[in-house]
Motif scaffolding. Structure first.
Motif, short mmCIF file in Angstrom:
data_model
loop_
_atom_site.label_atom_id
_atom_site.label_comp_id
_atom_site.label_asym_id
_atom_site.label_seq_id
_atom_site.Cartn_x
_atom_site.Cartn_y
_atom_site.Cartn_z
N ASN A 137 0.85 -1.19 0.00
CA ASN A 137 0.00 0.00 0.00
C ASN A 137 0.89 1.25 0.00
O ASN A 137 1.60 1.48 0.97
CB ASN A 137 -0.89 0.00 1.25
CG ASN A 137 -2.11 0.89 1.11
OD1 ASN A 137 -2.47 1.28 0.02
ND2 ASN A 137 -2.75 1.20 2.22
N THR A 138 0.89 2.01 -1.10
CA THR A 138 0.14 1.81 -2.31
C THR A 138 0.80 0.74 -3.18
O THR A 138 1.96 0.40 -2.97
CB THR A 138 0.02 3.12 -3.13
OG1 THR A 138 1.33 3.51 -3.60
CG2 THR A 138 -0.49 4.25 -2.27
N LYS A 141 2.96 -1.22 -9.02
CA LYS A 141 2.59 -1.64 -10.36
C LYS A 141 1.08 -1.53 -10.61
O LYS A 141 0.63 -1.70 -11.74
CB LYS A 141 3.07 -3.08 -10.63
CG LYS A 141 4.56 -3.17 -10.92
CD LYS A 141 5.00 -4.58 -11.27
CE LYS A 141 4.53 -5.01 -12.65
NZ LYS A 141 5.20 -4.27 -13.75
N GLY A 142 0.34 -1.25 -9.58
CA GLY A 142 -1.09 -0.98 -9.74
C GLY A 142 -1.39 0.49 -9.97
O GLY A 142 -2.54 0.91 -9.86
N GLY A 143 -0.33 1.27 -10.25
CA GLY A 143 -0.54 2.69 -10.50
C GLY A 143 -0.83 3.48 -9.24
O GLY A 143 -1.55 4.48 -9.28
N GLY A 144 -0.25 3.05 -8.11
CA GLY A 144 -0.49 3.76 -6.85
C GLY A 144 -1.84 3.46 -6.25
O GLY A 144 -2.40 4.28 -5.50
N ALA A 145 -2.38 2.27 -6.54
CA ALA A 145 -3.68 1.88 -6.00
C ALA A 145 -3.63 1.77 -4.48
O ALA A 145 -2.62 1.34 -3.91
CB ALA A 145 -4.13 0.54 -6.60
N CYS A 146 -4.72 2.15 -3.82
CA CYS A 146 -4.77 2.21 -2.35
C CYS A 146 -5.71 1.16 -1.77
O CYS A 146 -6.80 0.94 -2.29
CB CYS A 146 -5.29 3.57 -1.88
SG CYS A 146 -4.33 4.97 -2.41
N LEU A 173 2.75 4.33 2.16
CA LEU A 173 1.54 4.29 2.98
C LEU A 173 0.97 5.68 3.22
O LEU A 173 -0.25 5.87 3.21
CB LEU A 173 1.82 3.60 4.32
CG LEU A 173 0.63 3.56 5.29
CD1 LEU A 173 -0.56 2.84 4.68
CD2 LEU A 173 1.02 2.91 6.61
N PHE A 174 1.83 6.68 3.41
CA PHE A 174 1.29 8.00 3.70
C PHE A 174 0.62 8.61 2.49
O PHE A 174 -0.31 9.41 2.63
CB PHE A 174 2.38 8.90 4.28
CG PHE A 174 2.69 8.59 5.71
CD1 PHE A 174 1.87 9.02 6.73
CD2 PHE A 174 3.79 7.80 6.05
CE1 PHE A 174 2.13 8.71 8.06
CE2 PHE A 174 4.07 7.47 7.38
CZ PHE A 174 3.23 7.93 8.38
N ASN A 175 1.04 8.23 1.29
CA ASN A 175 0.26 8.61 0.10
C ASN A 175 -1.15 8.04 0.18
O ASN A 175 -2.13 8.72 -0.13
CB ASN A 175 0.95 8.12 -1.17
CG ASN A 175 2.21 8.88 -1.50
OD1 ASN A 175 3.30 8.49 -1.06
ND2 ASN A 175 2.08 9.96 -2.24
N ALA A 176 -1.24 6.76 0.59
CA ALA A 176 -2.55 6.12 0.71
C ALA A 176 -3.40 6.81 1.77
O ALA A 176 -4.61 7.04 1.58
CB ALA A 176 -2.39 4.64 1.03
N LEU A 177 -2.80 7.15 2.89
CA LEU A 177 -3.54 7.78 3.98
C LEU A 177 -4.07 9.15 3.57
O LEU A 177 -5.22 9.51 3.88
CB LEU A 177 -2.64 7.91 5.21
CG LEU A 177 -2.26 6.60 5.89
CD1 LEU A 177 -1.19 6.83 6.94
CD2 LEU A 177 -3.48 5.93 6.51
N ILE A 196 7.72 1.11 6.57
CA ILE A 196 7.46 2.48 6.14
C ILE A 196 8.71 3.03 5.48
O ILE A 196 9.77 3.08 6.10
CB ILE A 196 7.07 3.39 7.31
CG1 ILE A 196 5.80 2.89 8.00
CG2 ILE A 196 6.91 4.83 6.84
CD1 ILE A 196 4.54 3.05 7.18
N CYS A 197 8.60 3.46 4.23
CA CYS A 197 9.74 4.06 3.52
C CYS A 197 9.72 5.57 3.71
O CYS A 197 8.68 6.21 3.54
CB CYS A 197 9.70 3.70 2.04
SG CYS A 197 11.14 4.30 1.14
N LEU A 198 10.86 6.13 4.04
CA LEU A 198 10.98 7.57 4.24
C LEU A 198 11.55 8.28 3.03
O LEU A 198 11.52 9.50 2.95
CB LEU A 198 11.88 7.85 5.46
CG LEU A 198 11.40 7.24 6.78
CD1 LEU A 198 12.51 7.26 7.82
CD2 LEU A 198 10.16 7.96 7.29
N SER A 199 12.09 7.52 2.06
CA SER A 199 12.83 8.12 0.95
C SER A 199 12.04 8.13 -0.35
O SER A 199 12.61 8.38 -1.41
CB SER A 199 14.15 7.38 0.75
OG SER A 199 13.94 6.02 0.39
#
Length: 341
Positions: A137-138, A141-146, A173-177, A196-199
């Protein structure tokens, strides 16, 4: 002026982030004595409703640590066939954990209990033991699907009934949130591990954090050492992560708006065959038959706009904090100027 849409990992630290990095309090993190690393771990754990965290160099490492913690050799991991843990982590599931993978084929990589349950192996000496489900999440390859939390809850319930661990590759994840309005603090009750990725969208130069129970993180810390991931004065990097969490989450909505504008422009062009729905900061599209995607990417590069191939037949554009509104406008002008006869 170069406009780089290849990835949101390409951002440079902002002036404020650099100041925070240079003034960080540091110590030896292998001894557990780096104050800034400890603060970052506590901060993210509290935000996501988890007990503890572990700062690592990359999201690949945090994912592979979780898989190693939650599986034994001859176990099996369930994930979508597009999953980052399967496609883009160098075969780490087999190499590090000696586990096999059961691949599902979900729409845009979003799994459901109905897809997962039939693939859980029954107890049988011929079958690997199904021990872990991984969600992303996101979905890159799903185009940023949430995922939305109501989609995650029944997967958690199924895993709990079956005695299977559930891990989240939350690279964005924060994009999804930001896109869904879900609350970060609710995630901890559904997952045994969260990466959680910070970069990426958050714009830190390096680092990811693995979240889980205190017991799991103790185990992961030892495995991190064996992986060569024990860093020393890592607080300079952790400070960038803290700054990103404090200053860069709210602005992700701008990246989403920029991605939507690019998708709208692309949808109006006769050379675009299809575009995946755009929910966050990733735009994936295919060009019409007769136009080679690699040639399209090169034509854009010749105009100073960089995008990337997503497999043999798709093109990806990713928006991020280093892209101004003027850069997006110029990209849209270029999209509209390209003609295909």
């Amino acid at each position: 002026m170069k406009i780089d849409l290849r990835s949101d990992t390409l951002t440079k630290p902002t002036a404020g982030m650099l100041d925070a990095m240079m003034s960080a309090r540091v110590g030896d993190d292998v001894f557990g004595e780096d104050e800034t690393v400890n603060e970052l771990q506590r901060k993210l754990a509290a935000m996501l409703g988890m007990e503890a965290g572990l700062f690592c160099p990359s999201g690949t490492m945090t994912n592979q640590l979780a898989i190693k913690c939650f599986t034994q050799p001859m176990d099996e991991v369930i994930c979508d066939q597009t999953a980052h843990v399967y496609r883009y982590e160098g075969g780490g599931i087999a190499f590090h954990s000696g586990a096999s993978v059961r691949l599902l084929h979900a729409e845009r990589g979003i799994l459901s209990p109905e897809l997962i349950e039939p693939e859980i192996n029954e107890e049988n000496i011929h079958y690997p033991n199904t021990s872990l489900v991984v969600l992303e999440n996101t979905v890159n390859k799903g185009g940023g699907a949430c995922y939305r939390l109501p989609q995650i809850e029944p997967i958690h319930t199924l895993c709990n009934i079956k005695g299977i661990k559930l891990h989240l590759d939350g690279a964005r994840l924060f994009n999804a949130l930001v896109a869904t309005g879900d609350q970060a603090k609710h995630y901890g009750k559904y997952f045994d591990g969260i990466s959680i990725c910070l970069s990426k969208g958050l714009g830190a130069p390096v680092g990811s954090v693995l979240l889980g129970s205190k017991e799991m993180i103790r185990k992961a810390t030892k495995i991190r050492k064996a992986f060569g991931g024990g860093m020393r004065q890592a607080g300079f990097l952790a400070a960038a992560g803290i700054y990103a969490l404090d200053h860069h989450i709210g602005r992700l909505a701008t990246d989403h708006q920029h991605a939507a504008a690019l998708a709208m422009a692309l949808s109006e062009q006769n050379y675009v065959a299809s575009i995946l729905p755009v929910e966050t900061n990733i735009v994936i599209f295919k060009v019409v038959e007769g136009l080679k995607p690699a040639a399209f990417v090169q034509q854009f590069a010749d105009k100073g706009i960089l995008c990337s191939m997503m497999g043999p037949d798709a093109i990806r554009m990713v928006t991020h904090l280093d892209l101004s509104a003027e850069m997006i406008d110029r990209t849209i002008e270029t999209i509209k100027s390209f003609q295909y006869e």
